[in-house]
Scaffold this motif. Structure first.
Motif, PDB file in Angstrom:
ATOM      1  N   TYR A  62      59.188  56.997  36.845  1.00  0.00           N
ATOM      2  CA  TYR A  62      58.242  56.079  37.062  1.00  0.00           C
ATOM      3  C   TYR A  62      58.654  55.162  38.271  1.00  0.00           C
ATOM      4  O   TYR A  62      57.794  54.943  39.305  1.00  0.00           O
ATOM      5  CB  TYR A  62      57.884  54.908  35.896  1.00  0.00           C
ATOM      6  N   ASP A  63      59.764  54.549  38.363  1.00  0.00           N
ATOM      7  CA  ASP A  63      60.080  53.494  39.290  1.00  0.00           C
ATOM      8  C   ASP A  63      60.328  54.366  40.726  1.00  0.00           C
ATOM      9  O   ASP A  63      59.813  53.595  41.681  1.00  0.00           O
ATOM     10  CB  ASP A  63      61.366  52.680  38.889  1.00  0.00           C
ATOM     11  N   LYS A  66      57.044  55.027  41.972  1.00  0.00           N
ATOM     12  CA  LYS A  66      56.319  53.872  42.782  1.00  0.00           C
ATOM     13  C   LYS A  66      56.856  53.694  44.057  1.00  0.00           C
ATOM     14  O   LYS A  66      56.443  53.143  45.054  1.00  0.00           O
ATOM     15  CB  LYS A  66      56.667  52.640  41.698  1.00  0.00           C
ATOM     16  N   PHE A  87      48.901  58.091  27.114  1.00  0.00           N
ATOM     17  CA  PHE A  87      49.260  56.823  28.186  1.00  0.00           C
ATOM     18  C   PHE A  87      50.548  57.105  29.165  1.00  0.00           C
ATOM     19  O   PHE A  87      50.191  56.781  30.384  1.00  0.00           O
ATOM     20  CB  PHE A  87      49.805  55.784  27.353  1.00  0.00           C
ATOM     21  N   ASP A  88      51.499  57.867  28.964  1.00  0.00           N
ATOM     22  CA  ASP A  88      52.319  58.175  29.729  1.00  0.00           C
ATOM     23  C   ASP A  88      51.842  59.088  30.914  1.00  0.00           C
ATOM     24  O   ASP A  88      52.280  58.925  32.007  1.00  0.00           O
ATOM     25  CB  ASP A  88      53.545  59.266  29.039  1.00  0.00           C
ATOM     26  N   LYS A  89      50.959  60.005  30.566  1.00  0.00           N
ATOM     27  CA  LYS A  89      50.334  60.783  31.564  1.00  0.00           C
ATOM     28  C   LYS A  89      49.688  60.035  32.538  1.00  0.00           C
ATOM     29  O   LYS A  89      49.813  60.129  33.939  1.00  0.00           O
ATOM     30  CB  LYS A  89      49.545  62.050  30.869  1.00  0.00           C
ATOM     31  N   ILE A  90      48.732  59.225  32.118  1.00  0.00           N
ATOM     32  CA  ILE A  90      47.916  58.410  32.810  1.00  0.00           C
ATOM     33  C   ILE A  90      48.764  57.606  33.905  1.00  0.00           C
ATOM     34  O   ILE A  90      48.550  57.186  34.924  1.00  0.00           O
ATOM     35  CB  ILE A  90      46.950  57.690  32.094  1.00  0.00           C
ATOM     36  N   LEU A  91      49.793  56.960  33.304  1.00  0.00           N
ATOM     37  CA  LEU A  91      50.792  56.048  33.885  1.00  0.00           C
ATOM     38  C   LEU A  91      51.432  56.722  35.220  1.00  0.00           C
ATOM     39  O   LEU A  91      51.504  56.238  36.271  1.00  0.00           O
ATOM     40  CB  LEU A  91      51.820  55.499  33.077  1.00  0.00           C
ATOM     41  N   GLY A  92      51.795  58.086  34.682  1.00  0.00           N
ATOM     42  CA  GLY A  92      52.315  58.760  36.037  1.00  0.00           C
ATOM     43  C   GLY A  92      51.528  59.242  37.009  1.00  0.00           C
ATOM     44  O   GLY A  92      51.912  59.050  38.206  1.00  0.00           O
ATOM     45  N   GLU A  94      48.625  57.423  37.602  1.00  0.00           N
ATOM     46  CA  GLU A  94      48.336  56.113  38.547  1.00  0.00           C
ATOM     47  C   GLU A  94      49.483  56.126  39.453  1.00  0.00           C
ATOM     48  O   GLU A  94      48.979  55.022  40.591  1.00  0.00           O
ATOM     49  CB  GLU A  94      48.250  55.100  37.282  1.00  0.00           C
ATOM     50  N   LEU A  95      50.634  56.007  39.093  1.00  0.00           N
ATOM     51  CA  LEU A  95      51.714  55.523  39.953  1.00  0.00           C
ATOM     52  C   LEU A  95      52.076  56.580  41.295  1.00  0.00           C
ATOM     53  O   LEU A  95      52.883  56.289  41.989  1.00  0.00           O
ATOM     54  CB  LEU A  95      53.087  55.552  39.375  1.00  0.00           C
ATOM     55  N   TYR A 100      51.049  66.585  36.059  1.00  0.00           N
ATOM     56  CA  TYR A 100      52.034  66.083  35.138  1.00  0.00           C
ATOM     57  C   TYR A 100      52.220  67.166  34.101  1.00  0.00           C
ATOM     58  O   TYR A 100      51.086  67.580  33.428  1.00  0.00           O
ATOM     59  CB  TYR A 100      51.469  64.705  34.285  1.00  0.00           C
TER      60      TYR A 100
END
Length: 231
Positions: A62-63, A66, A87-92, A94-95, A100
């Motif tokens: 993730y970092d 970003k 949540f993990d998929k959406i976060l990936g 969105e970053l 995914y």
């Protein structure tokens, strides 16, 4: 030229399988087992795609995603991860991830997604298979033959003079042009108007292409820096 893909994955078995399938399809592949090593690679090489695991030693995926997106919007990223919660998929995504894929996965499905994302990226950038004298400077892509401008992958509606000035600067990175030179090269030797026209044209370009590294040389004219020179 084959697309160049960097696989960032710490599981040796997955490294070997993914690398073998991609190479079989004609891709050039480099494998690294940490985000830190991948970041070092980024300083000297320009991959066409990242395949990125999330759970990595040290900096996680993730970092890294970003961090890459702070540098460029262009290089596609496919995330592969055992994290399968929504949540993990959406976060990936969105970053900045372009796709995914959850583990375990079929290597053939991964290859299919790689091809699809690369094709979509080329279409977004307005690229095609035919050579049309493309010129790329950082996030600026110029199709000289078609007289089209893309900024951060998005096509821009530019006038003839705006295109001519951008092409002049892009083919002379870091060279300072006086206003008088720009009048001659963009408007032609027969132009008798004020050099204020140069300032107005630069202002319009800056408004359309936000943060383009086109800087004023005070008391003289303008120059374009490469993205690498931008502070």
């Amino acid at each position: 030229m084959a697309n160049y893909i960097v696989v960032v994955e710490d599981d040796v078995n997955i490294q070997n399988i993914v690398s073998a399938y991609l190479k079989k399809e004609g891709f050039e592949v480099t494998v690294t087992d940490s985000a830190e090593k991948a970041w070092e690679l980024w300083q000297t090489q320009a991959p066409d795609m990242w395949i990125l695991d999330i759970m990595l030693p040290g900096m996680d995926g993730y970092d890294f995603c970003k961090k890459i997106r702070q540098e460029t919007d262009e290089t596609p990223i496919i995330i592969i991860s055992a994290k399968d919660e929504e949540f993990d998929k959406i976060l990936g995504l969105e970053l900045g991830g372009d796709d995914y894929l959850t583990k375990p996965f079929s290597p053939r499905e991964l290859v299919a997604r790689v091809k699809r994302v690369l094709k979509r990226t080329k279409l977004k950038a307005g690229e095609n298979d035919a050579s049309d004298d493309k010129l790329k400077v950082g996030n600026l892509l110029i199709h000289q033959g078609e007289r089209r401008i893309f900024w951060h992958g998005e096509e821009q509606d530019v006038t003839t003079k705006e295109f001519d000035m951008l092409l002049l600067f892009a083919t002379n990175i870091n060279r300072a042009f006086s206003r008088e030179e720009l009048l001659v090269k963009v408007w032609g030797e027969d132009y008798f108007g004020s050099d204020r026209a140069v300032d107005d044209l630069v202002k319009r370009i800056r408004k359309k292409l936000a943060a383009i590294p086109l800087e004023t040389v005070w008391g003289y004219g303008y120059r374009m820096r490469s993205d690498e020179d931008k502070q």
